[in-house]
Scaffold this motif. Structure first.
Motif, PDB file in Angstrom:
ATOM      1  N   LYS A  46       1.024  -1.192   0.037  1.00 25.48           N
ATOM      2  CA  LYS A  46      -0.117  -0.042   0.188  1.00 25.48           C
ATOM      3  C   LYS A  46       0.989   1.267  -0.118  1.00 25.48           C
ATOM      4  O   LYS A  46       0.724   1.987  -0.683  1.00 25.48           O
ATOM      5  N   THR A  47       1.691   1.269   0.933  1.00 26.09           N
ATOM      6  CA  THR A  47       2.770   2.433   0.997  1.00 26.09           C
ATOM      7  C   THR A  47       3.486   2.811  -0.457  1.00 26.09           C
ATOM      8  O   THR A  47       3.559   3.825  -0.838  1.00 26.09           O
ATOM      9  N   LEU A  48       3.759   1.705  -1.144  1.00 27.02           N
ATOM     10  CA  LEU A  48       4.473   1.819  -2.348  1.00 27.02           C
ATOM     11  C   LEU A  48       3.346   2.116  -3.564  1.00 27.02           C
ATOM     12  O   LEU A  48       3.552   3.062  -4.398  1.00 27.02           O
ATOM     13  N   ALA A  49       2.164   1.689  -3.479  1.00 28.38           N
ATOM     14  CA  ALA A  49       0.954   2.470  -4.172  1.00 28.38           C
ATOM     15  C   ALA A  49       0.700   3.609  -3.914  1.00 28.38           C
ATOM     16  O   ALA A  49       0.415   4.441  -5.164  1.00 28.38           O
TER      17      ALA A  49
ATOM     18  N   ILE B 135       0.255  -3.799   5.737  1.00 32.81           N
ATOM     19  CA  ILE B 135      -0.999  -3.170   5.913  1.00 32.81           C
ATOM     20  C   ILE B 135      -1.839  -3.811   5.078  1.00 32.81           C
ATOM     21  O   ILE B 135      -1.765  -3.608   3.649  1.00 32.81           O
ATOM     22  N   PRO B 136      -2.955  -4.737   5.242  1.00 31.79           N
ATOM     23  CA  PRO B 136      -3.752  -5.493   4.559  1.00 31.79           C
ATOM     24  C   PRO B 136      -4.826  -4.505   3.926  1.00 31.79           C
ATOM     25  O   PRO B 136      -5.080  -3.435   4.252  1.00 31.79           O
ATOM     26  N   VAL B 137      -5.283  -4.994   2.953  1.00 28.41           N
ATOM     27  CA  VAL B 137      -6.627  -4.182   2.610  1.00 28.41           C
ATOM     28  C   VAL B 137      -7.941  -4.770   3.030  1.00 28.41           C
ATOM     29  O   VAL B 137      -7.980  -6.028   3.307  1.00 28.41           O
ATOM     30  N   GLU B 138      -8.547  -3.900   3.838  1.00 29.22           N
ATOM     31  CA  GLU B 138      -9.682  -3.993   4.641  1.00 29.22           C
ATOM     32  C   GLU B 138     -11.039  -4.204   3.768  1.00 29.22           C
ATOM     33  O   GLU B 138     -11.384  -2.942   3.558  1.00 29.22           O
TER      34      GLU B 138
ATOM     35  N   LYS C 224      14.187   3.395   3.655  1.00 33.77           N
ATOM     36  CA  LYS C 224      14.270   1.893   3.347  1.00 33.77           C
ATOM     37  C   LYS C 224      15.600   1.296   3.897  1.00 33.77           C
ATOM     38  O   LYS C 224      15.391   0.158   4.320  1.00 33.77           O
ATOM     39  N   ASN C 225      16.508   1.865   3.513  1.00 31.08           N
ATOM     40  CA  ASN C 225      17.830   1.369   4.096  1.00 31.08           C
ATOM     41  C   ASN C 225      18.414   1.618   5.304  1.00 31.08           C
ATOM     42  O   ASN C 225      19.337   1.066   5.838  1.00 31.08           O
ATOM     43  N   ALA C 226      17.350   2.320   6.014  1.00 32.74           N
ATOM     44  CA  ALA C 226      17.921   2.424   7.647  1.00 32.74           C
ATOM     45  C   ALA C 226      17.693   1.132   8.647  1.00 32.74           C
ATOM     46  O   ALA C 226      17.061   0.141   8.066  1.00 32.74           O
ATOM     47  N   ASN C 227      18.362   1.219   9.835  1.00 30.53           N
ATOM     48  CA  ASN C 227      18.468   0.016  10.592  1.00 30.53           C
ATOM     49  C   ASN C 227      17.019  -0.301  11.301  1.00 30.53           C
ATOM     50  O   ASN C 227      16.571   0.782  11.864  1.00 30.53           O
ATOM     51  N   ASP C 228      16.782  -1.326  11.459  1.00 28.68           N
ATOM     52  CA  ASP C 228      15.229  -1.591  11.970  1.00 28.68           C
ATOM     53  C   ASP C 228      15.241  -0.883  13.427  1.00 28.68           C
ATOM     54  O   ASP C 228      14.141  -0.443  13.807  1.00 28.68           O
ATOM     55  N   GLY C 229      16.285  -1.507  14.406  1.00 30.12           N
ATOM     56  CA  GLY C 229      16.170  -0.916  15.753  1.00 30.12           C
ATOM     57  C   GLY C 229      16.166   0.502  15.762  1.00 30.12           C
ATOM     58  O   GLY C 229      15.414   1.131  16.509  1.00 30.12           O
ATOM     59  N   TRP C 230      16.880   1.057  14.922  1.00 29.88           N
ATOM     60  CA  TRP C 230      16.884   2.657  15.010  1.00 29.88           C
ATOM     61  C   TRP C 230      15.669   3.346  14.583  1.00 29.88           C
ATOM     62  O   TRP C 230      15.230   4.188  15.342  1.00 29.88           O
ATOM     63  N   ILE C 231      14.959   2.739  13.484  1.00 30.80           N
ATOM     64  CA  ILE C 231      13.706   3.199  13.121  1.00 30.80           C
ATOM     65  C   ILE C 231      12.416   2.749  14.265  1.00 30.80           C
ATOM     66  O   ILE C 231      11.652   3.873  14.677  1.00 30.80           O
ATOM     67  N   ARG C 232      12.668   1.816  14.786  1.00 33.61           N
ATOM     68  CA  ARG C 232      11.720   1.441  15.941  1.00 33.61           C
ATOM     69  C   ARG C 232      11.799   2.390  17.063  1.00 33.61           C
ATOM     70  O   ARG C 232      11.007   2.707  17.721  1.00 33.61           O
ATOM     71  N   LYS C 233      13.212   2.712  17.422  1.00 26.96           N
ATOM     72  CA  LYS C 233      13.469   3.524  18.452  1.00 26.96           C
ATOM     73  C   LYS C 233      12.915   5.090  18.263  1.00 26.96           C
ATOM     74  O   LYS C 233      12.141   5.627  19.004  1.00 26.96           O
ATOM     75  N   HIS C 234      12.924   5.460  16.907  1.00 20.52           N
ATOM     76  CA  HIS C 234      12.587   7.215  16.786  1.00 20.52           C
ATOM     77  C   HIS C 234      11.371   7.129  16.173  1.00 20.52           C
ATOM     78  O   HIS C 234      10.540   8.005  16.248  1.00 20.52           O
TER      79      HIS C 234
ATOM     80  N   VAL D  39       6.712   1.304  16.331  1.00 25.65           N
ATOM     81  CA  VAL D  39       6.194   0.211  15.287  1.00 25.65           C
ATOM     82  C   VAL D  39       5.509   0.783  13.940  1.00 25.65           C
ATOM     83  O   VAL D  39       5.827   0.152  13.157  1.00 25.65           O
ATOM     84  N   THR D  40       4.864   1.857  14.053  1.00 27.11           N
ATOM     85  CA  THR D  40       4.256   2.197  12.721  1.00 27.11           C
ATOM     86  C   THR D  40       5.359   2.587  11.823  1.00 27.11           C
ATOM     87  O   THR D  40       4.936   2.541  10.667  1.00 27.11           O
ATOM     88  N   GLY D  41       6.327   3.489  12.293  1.00 32.81           N
ATOM     89  CA  GLY D  41       7.234   3.860  11.547  1.00 32.81           C
ATOM     90  C   GLY D  41       8.055   2.616  10.905  1.00 32.81           C
ATOM     91  O   GLY D  41       8.400   2.595   9.574  1.00 32.81           O
ATOM     92  N   LEU D  42       8.433   1.428  11.636  1.00 34.05           N
ATOM     93  CA  LEU D  42       9.014   0.268  11.120  1.00 34.05           C
ATOM     94  C   LEU D  42       8.054  -0.374  10.136  1.00 34.05           C
ATOM     95  O   LEU D  42       8.802  -0.782   9.102  1.00 34.05           O
ATOM     96  N   ARG D  43       6.960  -0.353  10.327  1.00 36.30           N
ATOM     97  CA  ARG D  43       5.982  -1.017   9.366  1.00 36.30           C
ATOM     98  C   ARG D  43       6.067  -0.333   7.946  1.00 36.30           C
ATOM     99  O   ARG D  43       6.158  -0.782   7.043  1.00 36.30           O
ATOM    100  N   THR D  44       6.100   1.112   8.004  1.00 44.02           N
ATOM    101  CA  THR D  44       6.352   1.822   6.964  1.00 44.02           C
ATOM    102  C   THR D  44       7.281   1.333   6.099  1.00 44.02           C
ATOM    103  O   THR D  44       7.703   1.289   5.008  1.00 44.02           O
ATOM    104  N   ALA D  45       8.572   1.314   6.855  1.00 47.21           N
ATOM    105  CA  ALA D  45      10.005   1.070   6.249  1.00 47.21           C
ATOM    106  C   ALA D  45       9.805  -0.342   5.648  1.00 47.21           C
ATOM    107  O   ALA D  45      10.517  -0.324   4.497  1.00 47.21           O
ATOM    108  N   MET D  46       9.180  -1.361   6.052  1.00 45.46           N
ATOM    109  CA  MET D  46       9.266  -2.806   5.685  1.00 45.46           C
ATOM    110  C   MET D  46       8.425  -2.597   4.247  1.00 45.46           C
ATOM    111  O   MET D  46       8.706  -3.261   3.335  1.00 45.46           O
ATOM    112  N   GLU D  47       7.387  -1.699   4.402  1.00 45.72           N
ATOM    113  CA  GLU D  47       6.391  -1.906   3.047  1.00 45.72           C
ATOM    114  C   GLU D  47       7.258  -1.178   2.007  1.00 45.72           C
ATOM    115  O   GLU D  47       7.159  -1.255   0.709  1.00 45.72           O
ATOM    116  N   LEU D  48       8.063  -0.034   2.222  1.00 47.08           N
ATOM    117  CA  LEU D  48       9.109   0.577   1.585  1.00 47.08           C
ATOM    118  C   LEU D  48       9.864  -0.676   0.742  1.00 47.08           C
ATOM    119  O   LEU D  48      10.305  -0.593  -0.556  1.00 47.08           O
ATOM    120  N   ARG D  49      10.147  -1.650   1.472  1.00 45.38           N
ATOM    121  CA  ARG D  49      11.283  -2.776   1.109  1.00 45.38           C
ATOM    122  C   ARG D  49      10.160  -3.732   0.218  1.00 45.38           C
ATOM    123  O   ARG D  49      10.827  -4.905  -0.308  1.00 45.38           O
TER     124      ARG D  49
END
Length: 424
Positions: free
Chosen positions: A145-148, A236-239, A208-218, A221-231
């Motif tokens: 979804k984030t890439l769409a 985030i499913p279609v509801e 997209k290339n940032a470190n997971d722990g770093w993203i999680r910290k700053h 979890v929502t930011g980390l989810r966004t980064a995963m989606e960029l990868r």
DNA sequence: TCTGGGGTCCTAGGACCC
DNA sequence: TCTGGGGTCCTAGGACCC
């Protein structure tokens, strides 16, 4: 087969709705204002090109608007809501999985696979919506979804793509992400972007290339989810089933400052009536009511006061008089004389289906006026809003919001149907 | 003079429990 | 100077979305 997500987004939606009935405004600068004609909340491309910012106060742009002959509309939600329904129902007829995400956006799932001509499908969908409803849309396609969402941005910014952009299987994906600022990623807001920029993360590729722990910290979890989606990993499913709502709000700024408890009582009664009607329309009851009021926080020269109070209801209810009673009792407790009030409202929480209504162990159920409410709703639906209303809502409503530039409710009121004349 | 409205989710901190 | 540990629930506030 990996999933494919598409985001269908109506272009400058409110402006497009107004233009549908005023085709001579095509190619001309147009803006739509928020309630009370306060802020600019939709702009045509021509208005954007003049430098009119999203969310900017109208009065600050009035000189520019008059100088360039920008056409101005107050918001007409009856019209936008109706045209939105038409666009969404076409999507639902043509696509198996549709999530209506907002008044002007929907996510859909497209069949993937090597043979799928995704851009071709999207172009055909776009043409049908334009033909059947007349609203132009852009469609972005991606593996998440984030890439769409990002694909949709690119489609809008590159008219040569024909309103469609597909981010799946693109060898230059990282280059496109490098050209996207973090502020423009879905889920990264102003605060998050500033925080990322301070730490040297500027583009979607950086994130997209940032470190997971770093993203999680700053960014939690929502930011980390966004980064995963960029990868390209869908998080985030279609509801396709509408998610049950948890709260309902009705609040308005006043057309002019309000001082008295009497006027506030009218306004709050009116807002409660609207919310209660909506509650019944969705087959829900509320267990709590929160009433609030506030002065104009922009007026630093005036004394400020903001207050709110949660009122528990004896039983979950959708009855207008029960809710008005609770709201006015709360309002009386928080009202302070001597302030110029700007806004008031109510929020209903603890929502549950009317069918599974929770009883109170210690009190008999109050008289159920469900039949009366049903009759009230039918009358107002048939003859128009507030044909029958509670007296506490008032008649003159001097506090009512202003809408100087509203277009007719072309599609939802018989009296305001557009008239078409053929020239000989 | 004039600055919208309606939602959701996450986190931290306090109250409370054993 | 020293003052347990672990868990749940609720709320307020912040951040985000359109």
């Amino acid at each position: 087969m990996s999933p494919v997500f598409a985001l269908v987004d109506c272009n400058n939606f409110y402006v497009s709705c107004e233009r549908l009935f005023r085709p001579e405004l095509e190619g001309r600068p147009v803006v739509v204002l928020s309630n009370n004609d306060g802020c600019i909340i939709a702009r045509s491309n021509e208005a954007k090109a003049l430098g009119i910012a999203m969310g900017a106060p109208y009065f600050q742009n009035r000189a520019l608007i008059e100088r360039h002959g920008v056409e101005v509309f107050s918001s007409n939600y009856a019209l936008y809501g109706d045209l939105s329904d038409r666009v969404m129902s076409i999507l639902q007829q043509l696509e198996p999985e549709v999530e209506i995400y907002s008044i002007d956006e929907a996510f859909i799932r497209l069949p993937g696979g090597a043979a799928a001509n995704l851009a071709g499908q999207a172009l055909s969908l776009r043409a049908k919506i334009k033909q059947y409803v007349g609203i132009p849309v852009s469609i972005g396609i991606g593996p998440t979804k984030t890439l769409a969402k990002i694909a949709n941005r690119i489609a809008k910014k590159s008219p040569e793509q024909g309103g469609v952009f597909d981010l799946t299987d693109r060898p230059d994906l990282d280059d496109l992400l490098a050209g996207t600022e973090v502020r423009d990623i879905w889920g990264i807001g102003r605060r998050g972007a500033a925080k990322l920029n301070r730490r040297g993360v500027f583009t979607a590729l950086d994130l997209k290339n940032a470190n997971d722990g770093w993203i999680r910290k700053h960014l939690t979890v929502t930011g980390l989810r966004t980064a995963m989606e960029l990868r390209g990993i869908p998080c985030i499913p279609v509801e396709h089933e509408p998610v049950p709502r948890k709260s309902m709000v009705c609040s308005r700024s006043f057309g002019k400052p309000v001082f008295t408890l009497a006027d506030l009582r009218e306004a709050v009664s009116t807002y409660v009536s609207t919310a209660a009607e909506k509650l019944r329309g969705e087959g829900l009851t509320a267990a709590n009511l929160h009433v609030f009021l506030q002065t104009n926080s922009h007026r630093l020269d005036l004394p400020q006061y903001t207050a709110g109070l949660m009122v528990g209801l004896l039983q979950p209810t959708s009855s207008t008089p029960a809710l008005i009673g609770a709201a006015l009792a709360g309002l009386k407790k928080i009202y302070r004389p001597g302030f110029a009030y700007r806004k008031a409202g109510v929020m209903l929480t603890g929502l549950m289906a009317a069918a599974i209504r929770q009883q109170n162990l210690f009190r008999p159920a109050p008289r159920d006026n469900g039949a009366l409410m049903h009759a009230l709703d039918r009358i107002n639906d048939r003859w128009g809003r507030e044909t029958v209303r509670y007296a506490s809502s008032g008649l003159a409503k001097p506090w009512c919001m202003t809408r100087e530039h509203k277009s007719p409710s072309y599609t939802t009121r018989w009296k305001e149907l557009p008239v078409v004349k053929a020239s000989p």
